[in-house]
Design a protein around this motif. Structure first.
Motif, PDB file in Angstrom:
ATOM      1  N   SER A   1     -23.256 -38.504  11.883  1.00  0.00           N
ATOM      2  CA  SER A   1     -24.336 -37.647  11.392  1.00  0.00           C
ATOM      3  C   SER A   1     -23.857 -36.202  11.271  1.00  0.00           C
ATOM      4  O   SER A   1     -22.905 -35.797  11.940  1.00  0.00           O
TER       5      SER A   1
ATOM      6  N   SER B   1     -27.450 -38.795   5.012  1.00  0.00           N
ATOM      7  CA  SER B   1     -27.876 -37.745   4.093  1.00  0.00           C
ATOM      8  C   SER B   1     -27.454 -36.402   4.681  1.00  0.00           C
ATOM      9  O   SER B   1     -27.144 -36.299   5.875  1.00  0.00           O
TER      10      SER B   1
ATOM     11  N   ASN C   1     -31.366 -37.196   8.244  1.00  0.00           N
ATOM     12  CA  ASN C   1     -32.587 -37.977   8.496  1.00  0.00           C
ATOM     13  C   ASN C   1     -32.622 -39.314   7.776  1.00  0.00           C
ATOM     14  O   ASN C   1     -33.578 -40.075   7.936  1.00  0.00           O
ATOM     15  N   LYS C   2     -31.608 -39.599   6.983  1.00  0.00           N
ATOM     16  CA  LYS C   2     -31.554 -40.863   6.254  1.00  0.00           C
ATOM     17  C   LYS C   2     -30.142 -41.431   6.334  1.00  0.00           C
ATOM     18  O   LYS C   2     -29.170 -40.698   6.461  1.00  0.00           O
TER      19      LYS C   2
ATOM     20  N   ILE D   1     -27.693 -44.101   4.080  1.00  0.00           N
ATOM     21  CA  ILE D   1     -27.535 -44.810   2.824  1.00  0.00           C
ATOM     22  C   ILE D   1     -26.515 -45.911   3.075  1.00  0.00           C
ATOM     23  O   ILE D   1     -25.468 -45.681   3.701  1.00  0.00           O
TER      24      ILE D   1
ATOM     25  N   ILE E   1     -31.737 -47.026   1.237  1.00  0.00           N
ATOM     26  CA  ILE E   1     -31.895 -45.756   1.927  1.00  0.00           C
ATOM     27  C   ILE E   1     -32.843 -45.991   3.095  1.00  0.00           C
ATOM     28  O   ILE E   1     -33.944 -46.521   2.915  1.00  0.00           O
ATOM     29  N   TRP E   2     -32.392 -45.635   4.279  1.00  0.00           N
ATOM     30  CA  TRP E   2     -33.132 -45.874   5.519  1.00  0.00           C
ATOM     31  C   TRP E   2     -33.621 -44.548   6.068  1.00  0.00           C
ATOM     32  O   TRP E   2     -32.819 -43.666   6.327  1.00  0.00           O
ATOM     33  N   GLN E   3     -34.912 -44.428   6.257  1.00  0.00           N
ATOM     34  CA  GLN E   3     -35.522 -43.221   6.833  1.00  0.00           C
ATOM     35  C   GLN E   3     -35.704 -43.454   8.335  1.00  0.00           C
ATOM     36  O   GLN E   3     -36.155 -44.504   8.755  1.00  0.00           O
TER      37      GLN E   3
ATOM     38  N   ASP F   1     -36.282 -41.057  12.341  1.00  0.00           N
ATOM     39  CA  ASP F   1     -36.465 -39.755  12.983  1.00  0.00           C
ATOM     40  C   ASP F   1     -35.776 -39.738  14.315  1.00  0.00           C
ATOM     41  O   ASP F   1     -35.664 -40.695  14.978  1.00  0.00           O
TER      42      ASP F   1
END
Length: 112
Positions: free
Chosen positions: A49, A91, A95-96, A98, A108-110, A112
Motif C-alpha cells: 500500500s 490505488s 483505499n482500493k 485492483i 476493483i475492491w473497495q 477501509d
C-alpha cells in the motif's frame, strides 16, 4: 520466486513463491526475517500500500489476501475471481485494490 518488491524504506524485500509463502528479507543482513502463509496455491503477485502498512497478495487459489505488514496477520480475503490471480495493485489513495485474473476480468475492491 514469482516476484520480489521492496518496502518503501528500502530496508526489506518481500518475495512470493510457488511454495505458497510470502517471505520478508532484511536487505542489510541478507537473511529471511519472516515467512507468511495462508494461500493454498502458488502466490503469483504482491503489492504494498502507499502508506507501507499493508500488503496484498494474489494466488493460484483464486483469492486475494490483505495482510498487516507490522503484525503479519491476515486482514481480509477476497474470492470473487474464478481463476488464478495474476496481478494486484493498490490505488494511489490506498483505499482500493485492483486485481487481474486468468478468468479474463479486472476487479476493483473497495475497503477501509
Amino acid at each position: 520466486m514469482n516476484c520480489v518488491i521492496s518496502t518503501l524504506d528500502g530496508q526489506k524485500l518481500i518475495s512470493c513463491d510457488s511454495d505458497k509463502t510470502i517471505k520478508i528479507w532484511s536487505v542489510k543482513q541478507g537473511l529471511e526475517v519472516v515467512s507468511i502463509t495462508g494461500h493454498t496455491d502458488a502466490i503469483n503477485t504482491i503489492a504494498i500500500s502507499p502508506d507501507g502498512k499493508t500488503l496484498v497478495s494474489g494466488s493460484g487459489d483464486n483469492t486475494i489476501k490483505l495482510w498487516n505488514l507490522e503484525s503479519k496477520e491476515l486482514i481480509n480475503t477476497f474470492s470473487e475471481h474464478s481463476s488464478s490471480i495474476n496481478s494486484v495493485a493498490f490505488s494511489v489513495d490506498g483505499n482500493k485494490i485492483i486485481s487481474g485474473s486468468a478468468d479474463n476480468t479486472i476487479k476493483i475492491w473497495q475497503f477501509d
